[in-house]
Design a protein around this motif. Structure first.
Motif, PDB file in Angstrom:
ATOM      1  N   LEU A 280       0.834  -1.195   0.000  1.00  0.00           N
ATOM      2  CA  LEU A 280       0.000   0.000   0.000  1.00  0.00           C
ATOM      3  C   LEU A 280       0.868   1.245   0.000  1.00  0.00           C
ATOM      4  CD1 LEU A 280      -1.466   0.664   3.557  1.00  0.00           C
ATOM      5  CD2 LEU A 280       0.288  -1.025   3.135  1.00  0.00           C
ATOM      6  N   GLY A 281       0.261   2.340  -0.440  1.00  0.00           N
ATOM      7  CA  GLY A 281       0.954   3.617  -0.462  1.00  0.00           C
ATOM      8  C   GLY A 281       0.209   4.649   0.347  1.00  0.00           C
ATOM      9  N   GLY A 282       0.297   5.912  -0.064  1.00  0.00           N
ATOM     10  CA  GLY A 282      -0.415   6.976   0.637  1.00  0.00           C
ATOM     11  C   GLY A 282       0.113   7.213   2.039  1.00  0.00           C
ATOM     12  N   GLY A 283      -0.630   8.020   2.791  1.00  0.00           N
ATOM     13  CA  GLY A 283      -0.233   8.327   4.154  1.00  0.00           C
ATOM     14  C   GLY A 283      -0.209   7.107   5.043  1.00  0.00           C
ATOM     15  N   ASP A 284      -1.152   6.176   4.805  1.00  0.00           N
ATOM     16  CA  ASP A 284      -1.202   4.968   5.627  1.00  0.00           C
ATOM     17  C   ASP A 284       0.036   4.109   5.384  1.00  0.00           C
ATOM     18  OD1 ASP A 284      -2.628   3.793   7.636  1.00  0.00           O
ATOM     19  OD2 ASP A 284      -3.827   2.521   6.329  1.00  0.00           O
ATOM     20  N   GLY A 285       0.437   3.993   4.139  1.00  0.00           N
ATOM     21  CA  GLY A 285       1.637   3.216   3.840  1.00  0.00           C
ATOM     22  C   GLY A 285       2.862   3.806   4.487  1.00  0.00           C
ATOM     23  N   ALA A 286       2.975   5.143   4.434  1.00  0.00           N
ATOM     24  CA  ALA A 286       4.125   5.798   5.048  1.00  0.00           C
ATOM     25  C   ALA A 286       4.139   5.602   6.555  1.00  0.00           C
ATOM     26  CB  ALA A 286       4.102   7.288   4.701  1.00  0.00           C
ATOM     27  N   HIS A 318       2.793  -9.252   6.536  1.00  0.00           N
ATOM     28  CA  HIS A 318       3.847  -8.282   6.230  1.00  0.00           C
ATOM     29  C   HIS A 318       3.221  -7.082   5.521  1.00  0.00           C
ATOM     30  CE1 HIS A 318       7.129 -11.043   7.281  1.00  0.00           C
ATOM     31  NE2 HIS A 318       6.355 -11.996   6.756  1.00  0.00           N
ATOM     32  N   ILE A 319       3.682  -5.893   5.864  1.00  0.00           N
ATOM     33  CA  ILE A 319       3.175  -4.658   5.277  1.00  0.00           C
ATOM     34  C   ILE A 319       4.331  -3.930   4.597  1.00  0.00           C
ATOM     35  CG2 ILE A 319       2.083  -2.426   5.720  1.00  0.00           C
ATOM     36  CD1 ILE A 319       0.717  -3.674   8.137  1.00  0.00           C
ATOM     37  N   ASP A 320       4.182  -3.638   3.314  1.00  0.00           N
ATOM     38  CA  ASP A 320       5.212  -2.937   2.557  1.00  0.00           C
ATOM     39  C   ASP A 320       4.660  -1.613   2.040  1.00  0.00           C
ATOM     40  OD1 ASP A 320       7.181  -4.967   2.787  1.00  0.00           O
ATOM     41  OD2 ASP A 320       6.210  -6.092   1.177  1.00  0.00           O
ATOM     42  N   ASP A 321       5.411  -0.552   2.263  1.00  0.00           N
ATOM     43  CA  ASP A 321       5.039   0.766   1.764  1.00  0.00           C
ATOM     44  C   ASP A 321       5.509   0.905   0.319  1.00  0.00           C
ATOM     45  OD1 ASP A 321       4.381   3.450   1.469  1.00  0.00           O
ATOM     46  OD2 ASP A 321       6.226   4.160   2.438  1.00  0.00           O
ATOM     47  N   VAL A 322       4.551   1.076  -0.588  1.00  0.00           N
ATOM     48  CA  VAL A 322       4.854   1.268  -2.006  1.00  0.00           C
ATOM     49  C   VAL A 322       4.222   2.590  -2.428  1.00  0.00           C
ATOM     50  CG1 VAL A 322       4.733   0.260  -4.318  1.00  0.00           C
ATOM     51  CG2 VAL A 322       4.769  -1.238  -2.310  1.00  0.00           C
ATOM     52  N   PRO A 323       4.931   3.697  -2.290  1.00  0.00           N
ATOM     53  CA  PRO A 323       4.338   5.019  -2.553  1.00  0.00           C
ATOM     54  C   PRO A 323       3.645   5.143  -3.899  1.00  0.00           C
ATOM     55  CG  PRO A 323       6.496   5.255  -1.521  1.00  0.00           C
ATOM     56  CD  PRO A 323       6.331   3.797  -1.851  1.00  0.00           C
ATOM     57  N   ALA A 324       4.134   4.432  -4.914  1.00  0.00           N
ATOM     58  CA  ALA A 324       3.543   4.547  -6.251  1.00  0.00           C
ATOM     59  C   ALA A 324       2.095   4.067  -6.291  1.00  0.00           C
ATOM     60  CB  ALA A 324       4.373   3.751  -7.259  1.00  0.00           C
ATOM     61  N   LYS A 329      -4.518  -0.470  -2.417  1.00  0.00           N
ATOM     62  CA  LYS A 329      -3.859  -1.523  -1.643  1.00  0.00           C
ATOM     63  C   LYS A 329      -4.133  -2.880  -2.272  1.00  0.00           C
ATOM     64  CE  LYS A 329      -5.503  -2.889   2.424  1.00  0.00           C
ATOM     65  NZ  LYS A 329      -5.788  -2.872   3.881  1.00  0.00           N
ATOM     66  N   THR A 330      -3.113  -3.729  -2.239  1.00  0.00           N
ATOM     67  CA  THR A 330      -3.258  -5.129  -2.615  1.00  0.00           C
ATOM     68  C   THR A 330      -2.892  -5.982  -1.411  1.00  0.00           C
ATOM     69  OG1 THR A 330      -2.758  -4.752  -4.961  1.00  0.00           O
ATOM     70  CG2 THR A 330      -2.432  -6.984  -4.116  1.00  0.00           C
ATOM     71  N   ALA A 331      -3.756  -6.921  -1.065  1.00  0.00           N
ATOM     72  CA  ALA A 331      -3.514  -7.813   0.068  1.00  0.00           C
ATOM     73  C   ALA A 331      -3.631  -9.256  -0.396  1.00  0.00           C
ATOM     74  CB  ALA A 331      -4.508  -7.533   1.195  1.00  0.00           C
TER      75      ALA A 331
END
Length: 418
Positions: A280-286, A318-324, A329-331
């Motif tokens: 996921l990206g966005g503020g939540d990902g960060a 596992h949670i990975d931050d993908v800003p792009a 989100k993909t789970a």
């Protein structure tokens, strides 16, 4: 979700926060707080006939709050159907819920980007329909005018009690100016790490939660952050006489787990391992790139499985931050289980969606349900709203079907009291 505040603000004096309630305020403001609360009660009396309800977002300029505010305006204007809003289904008719046209939005945030600009960015990212920000600009601007500075920010020297008093004053002022019957405070801000054993100040989420109770507002924590669940607020929560619900909204991967896990249990299929991954990206990902914040988030995902099976199966999330990926989100889930005579089998699922669009209708549901519960004189934790949470208040079932049945029973209770 927006990173509305970090955890620089912690208490200098650990211990409980004396119980500030609608009838008795505490802290440095003393009698002034009591006058504010009495004034809030007066505003509620004046607004009873109008029935206007305040919705106060913590993280008011984040993706979830912006989507909810814009979406409410669009539905109220007949521009879009209320897809995803359980409270708009026939089961909730005549339950006395506040109308969407009667909701007034405001909130706290540390960001200063106007809501209209935030909505335009969400439309550019495909979260909101193109053209919607322009169509509801007046409503977005009205909500933006009601957003107050959050905190604590770096360099803020105020104590916890001073911050609580300031946040509560913002809420009482909001209620006075709009003649609100009541206000619901909903935390939709970025996930904060759980407090450590050496922390001497309350986390930001708990400051906002304490302020909500002081101002006589019901409260929902749609995040994994601490909120009301700290020993320092135990007495405050018990004596407030206010309804509250939480924690951590159930929007995607865990929603699916709460459906699948009971299936395995009911069919007597032994789950050997259940692993997951989130991109996921966005503020939540960060925010979730912080291992401590990710741990707080994963605790709710794991609880669903542990509550269903009696113990959590092998495997991690596992949670990975993908800003792009922006707000999308993909789970993935990988479930290994045994069938008849020990046959080894696997189920894999993929959930792709936009958390903001999934969360926004649930947030509006919670605002309406909590406001109605408050009006009906219902107080304390509401396990009946466990349908909406990974980590609900009270000893509720983790199975979605059972949680939904409990929610419908609650709707009937509200209807009987309407």
């Amino acid at each position: 979700m927006t990173a509305h505040a970090d955890r620089e603000g912690r208490t200098d004096a650990p211990g409980r926060i004396d119980a500030p309630s609608p009838s008795e305020a505490s802290g440095p403001a003393g009698s002034a707080d009591r006058a504010e609360v009495m004034g809030l009660a007066g505003a509620a009396d004046r607004a009873e006939a109008a029935g206007r309800t305040g919705v106060w977002f913590i993280g008011a300029r984040g993706s979830v709050a912006t989507t909810a505010t814009a979406g409410c305006a669009a539905i109220a204007a007949g521009l879009h159907p209320p897809t995803g809003m359980v409270t708009e289904t026939p089961s909730f008719a005549d339950s006395g819920l506040p109308a969407l046209t009667d909701l007034v939005f405001g909130g706290h945030d540390t960001l200063d980007c106007p809501l209209s600009k935030r909505a335009e960015a969400l439309a550019d990212g495909g979260v909101l329909p193109h053209g919607l920000p322009s169509a509801v600009r007046a409503e977005l601007d009205a909500a933006d005018a009601e957003i107050r500075p959050g905190g604590p920010l770096p360099g803020d020297t105020r104590t916890d009690q001073e911050l609580i008093a300031a946040f509560a004053a913002d809420l009482t002022d909001f209620a006075h100016r709009h003649d609100l019957a009541r206000t619901v405070v909903i935390n939709v801000a970025s996930t904060e790490p759980a407090p450590g054993p050496g922390d001497t100040r309350l986390p930001a989420s708990s400051l906002y939660a304490a302020a909500a109770l002081r101002a006589g507002c019901s409260y929902a924590n749609f995040t994994p952050s601490t909120g009301l669940r700290t020993p320092a607020l135990t007495d405050t929560v018990a004596s407030s006489g206010l309804p509250h619900a939480g924690r951590d909204g159930k929007t995607g991967q865990t929603l699916l787990r709460s459906v699948l896990a009971p299936m395995f249990l009911q069919r007597a299929l032994a789950v050997r391992a259940w692993s997951g991954s989130n991109l996921l990206g966005g503020g939540d990902g960060a925010a979730l790139a912080d291992p401590a914040a990710a741990a707080a988030k994963n605790a709710g995902k794991e609880r669903v499985l542990a509550d269903t099976f009696g113990t959590a199966p092998e495997g991690e999330v596992h949670i990975d931050d993908v800003p792009a990926m922006g707000d999308w989100k993909t789970a993935w889930d990988h479930i290994a289980f045994d069938g008849f005579l020990g046959s080894r089998m696997i189920l894999q699922t993929i959930w792709q969606g936009c958390d903001s669009a999934l969360a926004a209708p649930l947030v509006l549901d919670l605002a309406r349900l909590l406001a109605r519960a408050h009006e009906a004189g219902i107080s304390g934790p509401l396990p009946e709203l466990g349908f909406y949470f990974k980590d609900p208040d009270g000893g509720t079932s983790a199975a979605l079907a059972e949680q939904y049945a409990t929610l419908l029973t609650f709707a009937e209770r509200l209807r009987d009291q309407a």
